[in-house]
Design a protein around this motif. Structure first.
Motif, PDB file in Angstrom:
ATOM      1  N   ILE A   3      44.014  -8.958   2.946  1.00  0.00           N
ATOM      2  CA  ILE A   3      44.583  -8.325   1.756  1.00  0.00           C
ATOM      3  C   ILE A   3      45.258  -7.006   2.139  1.00  0.00           C
ATOM      4  CG2 ILE A   3      44.078  -7.431  -0.546  1.00  0.00           C
ATOM      5  CD1 ILE A   3      41.443  -9.121  -0.408  1.00  0.00           C
ATOM      6  N   PRO A   4      46.597  -6.920   2.037  1.00  0.00           N
ATOM      7  CA  PRO A   4      47.255  -5.644   2.332  1.00  0.00           C
ATOM      8  C   PRO A   4      46.878  -4.592   1.295  1.00  0.00           C
ATOM      9  CG  PRO A   4      48.828  -7.483   2.363  1.00  0.00           C
ATOM     10  CD  PRO A   4      47.564  -7.984   1.726  1.00  0.00           C
ATOM     11  N   ILE A   5      46.392  -3.434   1.763  1.00  0.00           N
ATOM     12  CA  ILE A   5      46.040  -2.339   0.864  1.00  0.00           C
ATOM     13  C   ILE A   5      47.205  -1.365   0.752  1.00  0.00           C
ATOM     14  CG2 ILE A   5      44.393  -0.465   0.439  1.00  0.00           C
ATOM     15  CD1 ILE A   5      43.284  -3.380   0.251  1.00  0.00           C
ATOM     16  N   ASP A   6      47.817  -1.076   1.889  1.00  0.00           N
ATOM     17  CA  ASP A   6      49.039  -0.287   1.923  1.00  0.00           C
ATOM     18  C   ASP A   6      49.841  -0.792   3.115  1.00  0.00           C
ATOM     19  OD1 ASP A   6      47.949   0.959   4.257  1.00  0.00           O
ATOM     20  OD2 ASP A   6      46.962   2.466   3.011  1.00  0.00           O
ATOM     21  N   LYS A   7      50.794  -0.025   3.582  1.00  0.00           N
ATOM     22  CA  LYS A   7      51.648  -0.503   4.677  1.00  0.00           C
ATOM     23  C   LYS A   7      50.875  -0.710   5.978  1.00  0.00           C
ATOM     24  CE  LYS A   7      56.316   0.804   3.354  1.00  0.00           C
ATOM     25  NZ  LYS A   7      57.548   1.469   3.802  1.00  0.00           N
ATOM     26  N   TYR A   8      49.717  -0.055   6.124  1.00  0.00           N
ATOM     27  CA  TYR A   8      49.011  -0.085   7.404  1.00  0.00           C
ATOM     28  C   TYR A   8      47.610  -0.700   7.331  1.00  0.00           C
ATOM     29  CZ  TYR A   8      52.806   3.093   8.494  1.00  0.00           C
ATOM     30  OH  TYR A   8      54.052   3.647   8.650  1.00  0.00           O
ATOM     31  N   ARG A   9      46.935  -0.514   6.214  1.00  0.00           N
ATOM     32  CA  ARG A   9      45.554  -0.987   6.111  1.00  0.00           C
ATOM     33  C   ARG A   9      45.471  -2.349   5.438  1.00  0.00           C
ATOM     34  NH1 ARG A   9      41.624   0.971   3.144  1.00  0.00           N
ATOM     35  NH2 ARG A   9      40.177  -0.189   4.456  1.00  0.00           N
ATOM     36  N   VAL A  10      44.482  -3.130   5.885  1.00  0.00           N
ATOM     37  CA  VAL A  10      44.180  -4.390   5.215  1.00  0.00           C
ATOM     38  C   VAL A  10      42.670  -4.434   4.954  1.00  0.00           C
ATOM     39  CG1 VAL A  10      46.057  -5.617   6.365  1.00  0.00           C
ATOM     40  CG2 VAL A  10      43.756  -5.698   7.362  1.00  0.00           C
ATOM     41  N   SER A  11      42.282  -5.287   4.032  1.00  0.00           N
ATOM     42  CA  SER A  11      40.877  -5.575   3.803  1.00  0.00           C
ATOM     43  C   SER A  11      40.721  -7.087   3.887  1.00  0.00           C
ATOM     44  CB  SER A  11      40.439  -5.062   2.433  1.00  0.00           C
ATOM     45  OG  SER A  11      39.031  -5.082   2.320  1.00  0.00           O
ATOM     46  N   PHE A  12      39.525  -7.535   4.268  1.00  0.00           N
ATOM     47  CA  PHE A  12      39.293  -8.969   4.450  1.00  0.00           C
ATOM     48  C   PHE A  12      38.346  -9.504   3.386  1.00  0.00           C
ATOM     49  CE2 PHE A  12      40.198  -7.625   8.888  1.00  0.00           C
ATOM     50  CZ  PHE A  12      41.270  -8.464   9.150  1.00  0.00           C
ATOM     51  N   ALA A  13      38.554 -10.772   3.041  1.00  0.00           N
ATOM     52  CA  ALA A  13      37.606 -11.548   2.244  1.00  0.00           C
ATOM     53  C   ALA A  13      37.427 -12.867   2.992  1.00  0.00           C
ATOM     54  CB  ALA A  13      38.125 -11.777   0.831  1.00  0.00           C
ATOM     55  N   ILE A  14      36.246 -13.049   3.580  1.00  0.00           N
ATOM     56  CA  ILE A  14      36.059 -14.117   4.565  1.00  0.00           C
ATOM     57  C   ILE A  14      34.876 -15.001   4.157  1.00  0.00           C
ATOM     58  CG2 ILE A  14      35.554 -14.580   6.998  1.00  0.00           C
ATOM     59  CD1 ILE A  14      36.551 -11.684   7.555  1.00  0.00           C
ATOM     60  N   PRO A  15      35.089 -16.307   4.010  1.00  0.00           N
ATOM     61  CA  PRO A  15      33.941 -17.188   3.769  1.00  0.00           C
ATOM     62  C   PRO A  15      33.011 -17.159   4.976  1.00  0.00           C
ATOM     63  CG  PRO A  15      35.927 -18.484   4.230  1.00  0.00           C
ATOM     64  CD  PRO A  15      36.355 -17.054   4.124  1.00  0.00           C
ATOM     65  N   TRP A  16      31.723 -16.881   4.728  1.00  0.00           N
ATOM     66  CA  TRP A  16      30.797 -16.694   5.856  1.00  0.00           C
ATOM     67  C   TRP A  16      29.376 -16.995   5.406  1.00  0.00           C
ATOM     68  CZ3 TRP A  16      27.305 -12.515   7.437  1.00  0.00           C
ATOM     69  CH2 TRP A  16      26.909 -12.619   8.784  1.00  0.00           C
ATOM     70  N   GLU A  17      28.710 -17.896   6.117  1.00  0.00           N
ATOM     71  CA  GLU A  17      27.316 -18.272   5.832  1.00  0.00           C
ATOM     72  C   GLU A  17      27.122 -18.630   4.350  1.00  0.00           C
ATOM     73  OE1 GLU A  17      25.615 -18.883   8.237  1.00  0.00           O
ATOM     74  OE2 GLU A  17      26.001 -17.505   9.896  1.00  0.00           O
ATOM     75  N   ASP A  18      28.025 -19.451   3.809  1.00  0.00           N
ATOM     76  CA  ASP A  18      27.974 -19.917   2.421  1.00  0.00           C
ATOM     77  C   ASP A  18      28.209 -18.793   1.408  1.00  0.00           C
ATOM     78  OD1 ASP A  18      27.329 -22.456   3.408  1.00  0.00           O
ATOM     79  OD2 ASP A  18      25.191 -21.982   3.379  1.00  0.00           O
ATOM     80  N   HIS A  19      28.583 -17.605   1.886  1.00  0.00           N
ATOM     81  CA  HIS A  19      28.870 -16.465   1.029  1.00  0.00           C
ATOM     82  C   HIS A  19      30.285 -15.980   1.337  1.00  0.00           C
ATOM     83  CE1 HIS A  19      24.587 -16.772   0.537  1.00  0.00           C
ATOM     84  NE2 HIS A  19      24.541 -15.738  -0.294  1.00  0.00           N
ATOM     85  N   VAL A  20      30.649 -14.811   0.810  1.00  0.00           N
ATOM     86  CA  VAL A  20      31.943 -14.205   1.118  1.00  0.00           C
ATOM     87  C   VAL A  20      31.700 -12.782   1.637  1.00  0.00           C
ATOM     88  CG1 VAL A  20      34.209 -13.536   0.242  1.00  0.00           C
ATOM     89  CG2 VAL A  20      33.089 -15.588  -0.650  1.00  0.00           C
ATOM     90  N   LEU A  21      32.276 -12.488   2.797  1.00  0.00           N
ATOM     91  CA  LEU A  21      32.154 -11.173   3.416  1.00  0.00           C
ATOM     92  C   LEU A  21      33.386 -10.342   3.067  1.00  0.00           C
ATOM     93  CD1 LEU A  21      30.649  -9.352   5.562  1.00  0.00           C
ATOM     94  CD2 LEU A  21      32.139 -10.410   7.264  1.00  0.00           C
TER      95      LEU A  21
END
Length: 531
Positions: free
Chosen positions: A281-299
């Protein structure tokens, strides 16, 4: 770990030595290399140096990968955002290591994952720019994970129903990998021991040994029973991560600070719908954040801010959680980000080369320095390139003057797999069909074991065959079974509830380490250690 057989019986193959036996081994010999710190860097160097024929000891004041190394984003990746800074060579090198881990070294622990980068109206990046970026990214991995491309908002919403579709124009698509960092760490420690290393966790360095002005070992205290002991070595490597300067000051009280710390926090939430891909997920021109399926949950995460407190006190604060949920909300619908869905929040510390400037812009590089007493200190590292880092540090060790270690280093193979290497689907199939008549293993348990232990799952299955009660779940809402606790205690250096619940199983991640479960695990470990 203490052994379980009756008196006079030989230890079962695969069982680890007792702490008393290990302390005795550490205290009676002079090692070529003493590695202090059992995180990414320490385990990588211990494994690599042992393969090269050196006599290696490794100690850690807590558990192996007990701090930052088990608080990562769980990614094995080339680093898409590095392309923005023109680091094309770095991305290509990362891809090479990523592919080696995924195909040859740890295919049982490293899993392919599709990533979507959503392009919203008014967002920081355009579809053509992102499309070109993911195409170049996939080209640098020789298109082995498919071709980076731009896809439709409709396709993305089908794969990730939690995705916000208001204003969503398209998504850029690329491939990377993920892993369970704690399991990779434990398997790497096991690989180092199989190559000849002697290791002990929960063993704190209280001082360094000197001979003729050179550091020649360390004084230690066993944090579990208070026993004091020492280790002699021709060369000492300080791989203590956020504590690297603390140990450097033991060597030289006037040592100037060499690092600064950046905190990265994450949040784990229950998923309310299928997640067939991850989001970048782009937050601004340089930073991103992740949403990752992991161990039956979301990280979800991560943050990146300077940290100046005591490393042992690092944690995910309410402000961190607010920030992570807020940034995830750029692309995820609100009902999937309810605070009631949070099962776990954690934080780790990135170790960055000292100097001014914003931590988010600081170089993620590994730096090796030699102190006044000849101790080497290594700082900075990441899971994707940890094998490469191990080889780089070994090359440095070979050229330290006055030790003669370089003459004793043998060439090592280009690729050595981690223990348990095997195709998880094949292992899961075997676990399901190789059962005693009248007994069965739940398919979810078989899949869980296969993807966290590989072929070592068969050792866990044997424990269940010997004692069917060990096939019971630790908590009814999760796939972890009691045989994993027994295996962790017998063969994976697990001594405390946290060792088991946070790092040998997935209980904490799933929010299942209730006070009752913790008490039961503590009682189990105590009984297991006393046979």
């Amino acid at each position: 770990m203490a052994t379980i057989p009756t008196l006079g019986a030989e230890r079962t193959p695969g069982r680890t030595a007792s702490r008393a036996e290990t302390r005795e081994l550490l205290g009676r010999a002079t090692y070529d290399l003493l590695v202090i710190g059992g995180g990414i860097l320490g385990t990588a160097v211990a494994w690599t140096a042992s393969q090269a024929g050196l006599k290696v000891a490794m100690v850690d004041g807590g558990d192996f990968a007990g701090a930052t190394s088990s608080a990562s984003s769980k990614l094995v990746h080339g680093g898409l955002r590095y392309l923005q800074t023109g680091a094309v060579k770095l991305v290509a090198e990362n891809h090479k290591e990523r592919r080696a881990l995924a195909t040859d070294v740890a295919p049982h622990l490293v899993n392919p994952l599709t990533f979507f980068v959503p392009v919203y109206k008014g967002g920081p990046h355009s579809a053509p720019k992102l499309g070109a970026g993911v195409f170049l990214y996939s080209a640098l991995s020789a298109f082995r994970d498919g071709m980076g491309r731009v896809s439709t908002a409709t396709h993305a919403a089908q794969q990730v129903p939690a995705l916000k579709t208001e204003g969503l124009r398209s998504v850029a698509v690329y491939g990377d990998h993920q892993m369970n960092d704690s399991r990779v760490a434990v398997m790497t420690v096991r690989a180092a021991v199989e190559a000849g290393a002697v290791v002990l966790n929960h063993a704190e360095v209280t001082g360094l040994r000197f001979s003729g002005g050179r550091v020649t070992g360390a004084e230690l205290t066993d944090r579990l029973d208070g026993t004091e002991f020492g280790v002699n070595a021709r060369l000492v490597l300080n791989a203590t991560g956020p504590w690297v300067d603390h140990l450097r000051r033991m060597e030289d009280a006037g040592a100037a600070p060499s690092i600064r710390l950046s905190k990265g926090a994450h949040v784990v939430v229950k998923r309310r719908s299928p997640w067939r891909a991850a989001l970048t997920i782009p937050i601004d021109k340089y930073r991103v954040s992740f949403a990752i399926p992991w161990e039956d949950h979301v990280l979800l995460g991560t943050t990146d801010e300077e940290y100046t407190g005591d490393p042992k006190d690092v944690r995910a604060t309410d402000a961190d959680i607010d920030q992570i949920l807020g940034e995830a909300g750029h692309a995820i619908r609100d009902e999937h980000l309810d605070r009631d869905l949070i099962t776990y929040a954690f934080a780790g510390l990135r170790v960055l080369p000292g100097g001014p400037g914003d931590t988010a812009a600081a170089k993620r590089e590994t730096v090796v320095t030699e102190g006044r007493g000849g101790m080497l200190s290594v700082a900075g590292g990441k899971w994707t390139t940890y094998r490469h880092i191990g080889r780089t540090v070994l090359e440095k060790l070979a050229h330290v003057r006055g030790t003669g270690i370089g003459e004793d280093i043998s060439p090592i193979p280009a690729t050595v797999p981690l223990p348990g290497v095997g195709a998880p689907n094949a292992v899961a199939h075997r676990l399901l069909i190789d059962r005693e008549p009248g007994s069965r293993m739940e398919p979810l348990v078989a899949k869980h074991l296969a993807s966290h232990y590989g072929t070592l799952s068969f050792d866990i299955a044997r424990l269940i065959a010997e004692d069917p009660a060990l096939g019971e779940p630790i908590h009814p809402d999760g796939p972890d079974v009691w045989a994993q606790v027994a295996f962790a205690a017998d063969s994976e250096w697990a001594y405390t509830e946290d060792d088991v619940l946070r790092r040998r199983t997935t209980m904490t991640v799933r929010g299942l380490d209730t006070p009752e479960v913790r008490a039961e695990v503590q009682a189990f470990l105590k009984k297991r250690s006393h046979g």
